[in-house]
Design an enzyme around this catalytic site. Structure first.
Site, short mmCIF file in Angstrom:
data_model
loop_
_atom_site.label_atom_id
_atom_site.label_comp_id
_atom_site.label_asym_id
_atom_site.label_seq_id
_atom_site.Cartn_x
_atom_site.Cartn_y
_atom_site.Cartn_z
N GLU A 125 0.80 -1.22 0.00
CA GLU A 125 0.00 0.00 0.00
C GLU A 125 0.84 1.28 0.00
O GLU A 125 0.80 2.06 0.97
CB GLU A 125 -0.96 -0.01 1.19
CG GLU A 125 -1.89 -1.22 1.19
CD GLU A 125 -3.03 -1.11 2.21
OE1 GLU A 125 -2.98 -0.21 3.06
OE2 GLU A 125 -3.97 -1.91 2.12
N GLU A 154 -5.13 -8.66 0.28
CA GLU A 154 -5.74 -8.41 1.59
C GLU A 154 -7.23 -8.18 1.40
O GLU A 154 -7.65 -7.49 0.46
CB GLU A 154 -5.20 -7.16 2.29
CG GLU A 154 -3.87 -7.33 2.94
CD GLU A 154 -3.38 -6.06 3.66
OE1 GLU A 154 -4.23 -5.25 4.10
OE2 GLU A 154 -2.16 -5.90 3.76
C1 FCB Z 1 -4.41 -2.33 5.33
C2 FCB Z 1 -3.01 -2.61 5.82
C3 FCB Z 1 -2.92 -3.65 6.90
C4 FCB Z 1 -4.09 -3.59 7.84
C5 FCB Z 1 -5.40 -3.54 7.11
C6 FCB Z 1 -6.61 -3.52 7.97
O1 FCB Z 1 -4.50 -1.02 4.89
O2 FCB Z 1 -2.19 -3.02 4.77
O3 FCB Z 1 -1.70 -3.51 7.55
O4 FCB Z 1 -3.93 -2.54 8.71
O5 FCB Z 1 -5.42 -2.42 6.27
#
Ligand code: FCB
Length: 479
Positions: free
Chosen positions: A166, A383
């Site tokens: 990110e 994710e």
């Molecule tokens: C993302 C991050 C991770 C975690 C999730 C909920 O933005 O990459 O580290 O905090 O959100």
């Protein structure tokens, strides 16, 4: 009832990051990171919490990996803490830091779990911050040195290396919104940081290619959101477009098109001068694996609330929300379709006819040859997850039905995108265990495994068993 089956070889996994789980913040020669500094600064983190001990994964990694194996989780995306490897940011290598990841990788492989290694999940060495951090171009070159060291040590056993997690969050939440380390509120610094992080991806990719002991897939993980206007008014539609450019296109365009929206905005140019130097955009376009992190959408309206960009996020009434975001599963399908349409079509072969590859090392997209299909980067969800205020029921079980529902609805949208022609290759749940959720401290639980923060005891939640079943069956039954 219907069974949604995923393609053969679909990659199922879970994700985590160093600062959020390891603890051991000053052990075995580790240097300080900007998150150590930030969390030790009063007022920055909810309840004054820190990652000093966190869930002590640094000492408990063997048990954590064994639990993953028990659940049948085949892939683990973790991050390496740069200040463990290079306490001074560059130069002298800390052997004990490297040894930890050596042990972790060996333990994963012993349990037949494939490691996906991420080099940067936001914990920049503080010494580099003191020299200017990501807004300084030199930091990108230090990152390449770090990538080189980790690749030399681990690429005999690790076949996937993701450079960044990110980059937008690191740049903008860290340097413009100020809610994350290093906590500055300066749009120019954020844009510079954004470019230098992407540049460091390209420089690191070169270093990884040069040093890899086997053909390593090089990836990056992006936080991406569909951006919707709050109303159909021209002002709101333009506000949504600005946010799309500054959140999504700012990372996607350089990586997949070799252009940058920064160059479109007079203001960005004014604030950053010649931040993009000749040759930078060619360097950034090196990718075998595009990781997509999806949590929610953004609904935006024109407003002076967030200055300079003149937007404000709105939360439509009547929709479902978690402790952090709107729950909006359809957005995942929409996002995947958009990425496919805007960045992967026309096919690389059509592009080849239009513009021959720049160098013999490149594929038709101008991307380096990797394990990806015909040089086209693979797409994976790296994710996706939801915070739920979980707790133990009297019988010791954690009935986190909301998470199960969230996962079911989102995984179904991935399946739908595959049906609609987007070759998504994998899905990683965030996160394996409850952990330190950045500025929100330990208040938001994202794990498939519950952690009692007093005793650090781990208990698999109902969602953990549910996800294990999805993996075992390579699919799930839906209504
Ligand atoms: C993302 C991050 C991770 C975690 C999730 C909920 O933005 O990459 O580290 O905090 O959100």
């Amino acid at each position: 009832m219907q069974k949604l089956t995923f393609p053969k070889n679909f990659v199922w996994g879970v994700a985590a990051s160093a600062y959020q789980i390891e603890g051991a913040w000053n052990e075995d020669g580790k240097g300080q990171s900007i998150w150590d500094t930030f969390s030790h600064t009063p007022g920055k983190i909810a309840n004054g919490e820190t990652g000093d001990v966190s869930i002590d994964h640094y000492h408990r990694y063997k048990d954590d990996v064994a639990r993953m194996a028990e659940l049948g989780i085949p892939t683990y995306r973790f991050s390496v803490a740069w200040p463990r490897i290079l306490p001074e940011g560059s130069g002298k290598v800390n052997a004990k830091g490297l040894a930890f990841y050596d042990r972790l990788v060996d333990t994963l492989l012993k349990h037949k779990i494939e490691p996906y290694l991420c080099l940067f999940h936001w914990d920049l060495p503080q010494v580099l911050q003191d020299k200017g951090g990501w807004p300084e171009r030199a930091t990108a070159y230090h990152f390449a040195e770090y990538a080189h060291i980790v690749t030399a040590r681990l690429s005999d056993r690790v076949g996937v290396i993701m450079t960044h997690n990110e980059p937008w969050v690191a740049a903008f939440v860290g340097h413009f919104l100020g809610d994350h380390a290093p906590g500055s509120k300066d749009l120019g610094a954020a844009i510079k940081a954004q470019h230098h992080i992407l540049l460091s991806h390209g420089l690191a990719a070169e270093a990884i290619r040069a040093e890899a002991r086997q053909p390593v897939k090089i990836g990056i993980t992006l936080n991406l959101n569909p951006v919707h206007p709050a109303t159909d008014s021209k002002k709101d539609r333009e506000a949504a477009q600005r946010v799309d450019a500054i959140m999504n296109r700012i990372v996607l365009d350089p990586l997949l098109k070799g252009t940058s929206p920064i160059e479109e905005f007079a203001l960005a140019k004014l604030l950053t001068g010649k931040v993009i130097q000749p040759g930078d955009l060619e360097k950034i376009r090196m990718l075998d694996l595009l990781g997509v992190n999806y949590y929610s959408r953004a609904v935006m309206k024109h407003s002076s609330k967030i200055p300079v960009v003149n937007v404000e996020q709105v939360h439509p009434a009547g929709n479902e929300y978690s402790g952090m975001w709107e729950i909006y599963p359809e957005g995942l399908h929409e996002l995947l379709m958009r990425i496919w349409k805007d960045y992967f079509t026309p096919s690389p072969f059509d592009r080849l006819r239009a513009a021959p590859p720049a160098s013999s090392r490149s594929t038709p997209l101008g991307l380096p040859k990797g394990k990806g299909e015909g040089g086209m980067p693979e797409i994976m969800i790296t994710e996706n997850g939801v915070p739920v205020p979980d707790g133990l029921d009297f019988d010791g079980r954690i009935r986190d039905e909301r998470r199960i529902r969230y996962l079911q609805n989102h995984i179904a949208q991935v399946h739908r995108a595959i049906q609609d022609g987007v070759p998504v290759k994998g899905y990683f749940h965030w996160s394996l265990m409850d952990n330190f959720e950045w500025a929100l401290g330990y208040g938001q639980r994202f794990g498939l495994v519950y952690v009692d923060y007093k005793t650090l005891k781990r208990t698999v939640k109902d969602s953990g068993r549910w996800f294990a079943k999805v993996i075992a069956e390579n699919g799930m039954i839906v209504e």
